[in-house]
Design a protein around this motif. Structure first.
Motif, PDB file in Angstrom:
ATOM      1  N   ARG A 102       0.990  -1.315  -0.048  1.00  0.00           N
ATOM      2  CA  ARG A 102       0.027   0.139  -0.060  1.00  0.00           C
ATOM      3  C   ARG A 102       1.037   1.397  -0.047  1.00  0.00           C
ATOM      4  O   ARG A 102       1.736   1.120   0.851  1.00  0.00           O
ATOM      5  N   PHE A 103       0.323   2.308  -0.987  1.00  0.00           N
ATOM      6  CA  PHE A 103       1.151   3.511  -0.951  1.00  0.00           C
ATOM      7  C   PHE A 103       0.353   4.500  -0.456  1.00  0.00           C
ATOM      8  O   PHE A 103      -0.869   4.574  -0.747  1.00  0.00           O
ATOM      9  N   LYS A 104       0.731   5.583   0.037  1.00  0.00           N
ATOM     10  CA  LYS A 104       0.083   6.736   0.409  1.00  0.00           C
ATOM     11  C   LYS A 104       0.281   8.003  -0.233  1.00  0.00           C
ATOM     12  O   LYS A 104       1.673   8.415  -0.239  1.00  0.00           O
ATOM     13  N   ALA A 105      -0.472   8.832  -0.616  1.00  0.00           N
ATOM     14  CA  ALA A 105      -0.208  10.165  -1.298  1.00  0.00           C
ATOM     15  C   ALA A 105      -0.940  11.327  -0.399  1.00  0.00           C
ATOM     16  O   ALA A 105      -2.095  11.130  -0.121  1.00  0.00           O
ATOM     17  N   THR A 106      -0.274  12.325  -0.061  1.00  0.00           N
ATOM     18  CA  THR A 106      -0.831  13.402   0.812  1.00  0.00           C
ATOM     19  C   THR A 106      -0.311  14.701   0.636  1.00  0.00           C
ATOM     20  O   THR A 106       0.786  14.714  -0.365  1.00  0.00           O
ATOM     21  N   PRO A 107      -1.106  16.008   0.691  1.00  0.00           N
ATOM     22  CA  PRO A 107      -0.569  17.167   0.353  1.00  0.00           C
ATOM     23  C   PRO A 107       0.892  17.409   0.806  1.00  0.00           C
ATOM     24  O   PRO A 107       0.779  17.334   2.286  1.00  0.00           O
ATOM     25  N   LYS A 108       1.496  18.058   0.001  1.00  0.00           N
ATOM     26  CA  LYS A 108       2.725  18.642   0.820  1.00  0.00           C
ATOM     27  C   LYS A 108       2.754  19.955   1.060  1.00  0.00           C
ATOM     28  O   LYS A 108       2.771  20.889   0.524  1.00  0.00           O
ATOM     29  N   LEU A 109       2.422  20.216   2.569  1.00  0.00           N
ATOM     30  CA  LEU A 109       2.403  21.354   2.850  1.00  0.00           C
ATOM     31  C   LEU A 109       3.466  22.178   2.853  1.00  0.00           C
ATOM     32  O   LEU A 109       4.761  21.805   3.369  1.00  0.00           O
ATOM     33  N   ASP A 110       3.135  23.472   2.590  1.00  0.00           N
ATOM     34  CA  ASP A 110       4.291  24.541   2.506  1.00  0.00           C
ATOM     35  C   ASP A 110       4.333  25.426   3.877  1.00  0.00           C
ATOM     36  O   ASP A 110       3.927  26.506   3.775  1.00  0.00           O
ATOM     37  N   GLY A 111       4.739  24.870   5.032  1.00  0.00           N
ATOM     38  CA  GLY A 111       4.568  25.556   5.994  1.00  0.00           C
ATOM     39  C   GLY A 111       5.817  25.523   6.928  1.00  0.00           C
ATOM     40  O   GLY A 111       6.907  25.636   6.293  1.00  0.00           O
TER      41      GLY A 111
END
Length: 651
Positions: free
Chosen positions: A137-146
Motif C-alpha cells: 500500500r502506498f499513500k499520497a498526501t498534500p505537501k504542506l508549504d508551512g
C-alpha cells in the motif's frame, strides 16, 4: 535587491556572508547563474537561500534552489556534505534540544520518470526482503508549504538540523490548535495558515503565508492579527499523520497518477507545493532505512511547479477598507500549473517603484500547486506605473512608507463598501451581504451599515433585488440582531485601526462597551498589551466611529458582555480567576460554548496544560498528551459532568 526583512533574517540566523558580497548575492539570485561562483561561494549562496526560505523571506524559487544551484553542487561534488545533511533552520534563536526522532528532508522529483525510478527501487527492495510488491500500500498526501515542527505531546520542536531543534511550545500556550483530531503528541507536522483566511485577513500585513507562519513562532509578543489567526483557528499545527490523502497499490498509483496529482493537493485549504508519496509497509520501510538527508521509502513530487516569463499589461490600483491602495499586475494570459493566469499581486507600491513594474515590464512568474501566482523577479523593468489619485473617488493619494493611501476616509466608495462588507463578515452571523450585494446597495445610495439596517422590502425591490431575495436579506438583518454575539466581536466589526478582535476583547475586560469612547490615551496604555502608538491610534479611531457606533448600538443587538477583570476577582464562582484547559468532545454543548461560559464566570481559558493550569476539563476522546501533562504537573482532571457540577450547571 535584498530587502530589510531578508537582511534581518540573515542577522537572526547568524549568517554573515564572507565569500559573497551583497551585490554578488543579489546578482546571482536575479540571474540564476552559477558559472561565476567558486565551490565555496556556491555553498554559501545555498546556505543563505535556505536561511531566507525558512525565515519566511525567500530569495529564489524552490525550483532554482533544487535544479540550478543544488544540482550544480551535485554535479561538481556528488558527495559534498551539504547534499547529505538536512538543510538547517537557523532563523529562530534559542537553546537547541534533541528531537525525539529524526526529522529528515524529503527526496524530491519534478517528473513522472522520477516517480517510476523510485517505484522500481522499492520493487527491488521488496524482493530482497520478501515482501509482495503487488499488494504493497502506498499513500499520497498534500505537501504542506508551512513551518516544519515536531510535537511529542509535551514539547513542540522546530526541525532544526533534523536532529536538534528549538523548543517553541509557546505557540500552543498562545492558543494554536492541532488540526485533524485535535490531539497532541502525533509527531512531525507543519505550522500552516488557511489560504483563504490569509488572503482575506493577512495579505495586507504579510507578503506570503510562509512569512506569516514564521512570525507566529517568534519569542516576542505577537501582533494582534497573528493572535487573531490563532484564535480563529486559521493557523494550526497539522500533523502529517492525520493529513487527508489517497491510498492504494503501486498499480493504481501508476494508473491514476495524473488524477492523484491534481486532486490530492486540493484536499486542504493551505499552501501546497506538490504531494508526498510513501510506502506504508513497516518491513519495507525498516529495510530501506534512510540516508542522513532523507527516508528512502518516501519521495516528494513537485512537478506542478512552473515558471514563466510574462509581460505586464498594466498595474491596476485597488483601494481597500483602510484606504490602502494595493497594486495588481494585469498580465498577458499565461497557463501555469493547469490554470490560466492573468493577474498577480505586487505587494505594495514601494515594490512597484523599486522594481520598475509597469506596462511592458517582463516578470518571472511562479506558481506552485494551489498557491497564488507570485512575482519572482523582474527580468526587464519599465517605467513604474504609480497612480496619483484614488481609482474610486479621485482623491490625491499620499505615501506612508512603501504604501499609498487614499485620505478620503468618509466618502471614498471603495472604503465605504469594504467597510460595510467587513462589518458583516466580522459579525459572522449573517448571510447574503457579500461585496457584490453591498456594491449594488451602495450604487443606490446606501452609504453605511446603519443605512443597510434601515432598508425595507419596497426599497430593496426598487434597487433590483427580487422579492424572495429581498425578504431573505431583511430576515438575515433581523437574525443578526437577535442571535447572541460577543460585545468584543461587535466592536471589532467597526474596523478600528490597530484593534483586532483580541485587542477588542482585552479592552472590554477593563471597560464597558459604551464607556470606551471617553477613554484617554493614558487609560488605554495602562492596559497590558497596548503600546503608546496603538493607544493613540485607538483614541483617534474611536472618536471617528463614535456616531456610527451609537446609531447601530441603539438598534438593540443581542450582545454578550465581556466579564470585567475587576468583577472576576470579586466573582463568587468556583472557577473565578482559575486557569482552565478543555480537551475532547463535549456532550452538553460545544467546546466554544463552554469556553465562553467559563470566561463569563471569571475563568481564564488556555490551550495547553502548564504549571499554572488549575483544571483540565475532559470530554470524550480527550487528548492523551494533555491528560499526561496534567498528571505530571499535578493538575486536577475533571470530567465534563464533574465540571458542570462544580459550576452548578449539571441540571
Amino acid at each position: 535587491m535584498l530587502t530589510a526583512e531578508q537582511r534581518a533574517v540573515l542577522e537572526r540566523s547568524g549568517l554573515t556572508p564572507s565569500r559573497l558580497s551583497i551585490a554578488q548575492i543579489e546578482q546571482t539570485a536575479a540571474q540564476a547563474d552559477t558559472a561565476q561562483l567558486t565551490d565555496e561561494q556556491l555553498v554559501e549562496f545555498l546556505q543563505i537561500c535556505n536561511a531566507l526560505y525558512r525565515g519566511g523571506a525567500p530569495l529564489i524559487s524552490d525550483y532554482d534552489y533544487d535544479f540550478v544551484f543544488l544540482q550544480e553542487l551535485r554535479r561538481r561534488h556528488p558527495n559534498h556534505p551539504y547534499l547529505e545533511t538536512v538543510e538547517p533552520e537557523k532563523a529562530f534563536a534559542g537553546k537547541t534540544v534533541t528531537l525525539p526522532e529524526y526529522m529528515l528532508s524529503t527526496e524530491k522529483t519534478y517528473s513522472r520518470d522520477g516517480i517510476e525510478k523510485w517505484l522500481s527501487r522499492l520493487e527491488k527492495a521488496a524482493e530482497q526482503c520478501q515482501v509482495d510488491f503487488a499488494s504493497l500500500r502506498f499513500k499520497a498526501t498534500p505537501k504542506l508549504d508551512g513551518f516544519a515542527a515536531y510535537d511529542d505531546g509535551h514539547v513542540l520542536y522546530t526541525r532544526g538540523d533534523g536532529r536538534k531543534g528549538t523548543d517553541i511550545s509557546r505557540v500552543f500556550e498562545r492558543g494554536l490548535i492541532v488540526a485533524g483530531n485535535g490531539k497532541r503528541g502525533q509527531g512531525a507536522g507543519e505550522i500552516v495558515v488557511s489560504r483563504s483566511y490569509f488572503d482575506s485577513h493577512l495579505a495586507v500585513y504579510f507578503e506570503n503565508p510562509r512569512n506569516f507562519q514564521a512570525s507566529i513562532i517568534k519569542e516576542k509578543d505577537l501582533e494582534e492579527h497573528a493572535l487573531a489567526a490563532i484564535r480563529n483557528r486559521a493557523a494550526v499545527f497539522y500533523p502529517f499523520a492525520v493529513l487527508p490523502g489517497w491510498e492504494g497499490t503501486a498499480e493504481k498509483l501508476r494508473e491514476d497518477f495524473e488524477a492523484i496529482v491534481q486532486e490530492v493537493p486540493k484536499m486542504v485549504d493551505y499552501d501546497v507545493d506538490g504531494l508526498i508519496l510513501e510506502a506504508l509497509d513497516p518491513v519495507l520501510k525498516s529495510f530501506l532505512g534512510a540516508t542522513r538527508h532523507h527516508h528512502r521509502w518516501q519521495i516528494a513530487y513537485k512537478s506542478n511547479i512552473e515558471t514563466a516569463l510574462v509581460k505586464v499589461r498594466r498595474v491596476t490600483p485597488q483601494t481597500s477598507r483602510s484606504g490602502r491602495v494595493n497594486p495588481v499586475a494585469e498580465l498577458e494570459p499565461t497557463r501555469l500549473s493547469g490554470a490560466l493566469i492573468s493577474r498577480a499581486t505586487a505587494h505594495h507600491y514601494g515594490m512597484v517603484r523599486e522594481m520598475g513594474i509597469g506596462e511592458g515590464t517582463v516578470i518571472e512568474l511562479t506558481r506552485s500547486g494551489m498557491v497564488i501566482p507570485k512575482i519572482e523577479r523582474v527580468v526587464a523593468p519599465s517605467l513604474p506605473q504609480i497612480p496619483e489619485r484614488c481609482p474610486r473617488c479621485g482623491s490625491e493619494l499620499i505615501w506612508d512608507g512603501d504604501y499609498l493611501f487614499c485620505p478620503n476616509t468618509t466618502k471614498c466608495p471603495a472604503q465605504i463598501e469594504n467597510s460595510i462588507e467587513h462589518f458583516f463578515r466580522t459579525l459572522a452571523n449573517v448571510d447574503g451581504f457579500g461585496l457584490k450585494t453591498i456594491e449594488k446597495l451602495h450604487a443606490h445610495g446606501v452609504n453605511s451599515v446603519f443605512a443597510v439596517y434601515q432598508l425595507d422590502l419596497p426599497q430593496l425591490q426598487a434597487m433590483g433585488f427580487g422579492e424572495k431575495t429581498s425578504q431573505n436579506l431583511l430576515s438575515e438583518l433581523q437574525r443578526s440582531r437577535n442571535v447572541a454575539i460577543e460585545d468584543w466581536r461587535f466592536l471589532g466589526a467597526f474596523g478600528i485601526h490597530r484593534m483586532g478582535l483580541g485587542n477588542c476583547e482585552r479592552l472590554l475586560q477593563h471597560y464597558r462597551l459604551t464607556g470606551i469612547f471617553d477613554l484617554s490615551r493614558d487609560d488605554i496604555v495602562s492596559i497590558e498589551g497596548f503600546a503608546e502608538k496603538t493607544a493613540e491610534a485607538v483614541v483617534t479611531s474611536l472618536t471617528t466611529i463614535r456616531q456610527d457606533f451609537m446609531q447601530l448600538y441603539q438598534l438593540g443587538f443581542n450582545l454578550t458582555s465581556t466579564p470585567l477583570l475587576s468583577e472576576q476577582r470579586q466573582n463568587s464562582s468556583p472557577i473565578a480567576g482559575k486557569v482552565l484547559v478543555f480537551t475532547g468532545t463535549m456532550l452538553k454543548g460545544t467546546r466554544d460554548d463552554m469556553i465562553r461560559d467559563a470566561k463569563r464566570l471569571g475563568a481564564k481559558v488556555a490551550g495547553s496544560v502548564t504549571g499554572k493550569t488549575d483544571f483540565l476539563v475532559t470530554g470524550s476522546e480527550a487528548g492523551a498528551a494533555k491528560i499526561n501533562a496534567a498528571r505530571e504537573k499535578g493538575v486536577p482532571i475533571l470530567s465534563e459532568e464533574e465540571y458542570l457540577a462544580l459550576i452548578g450547571a449539571d441540571g
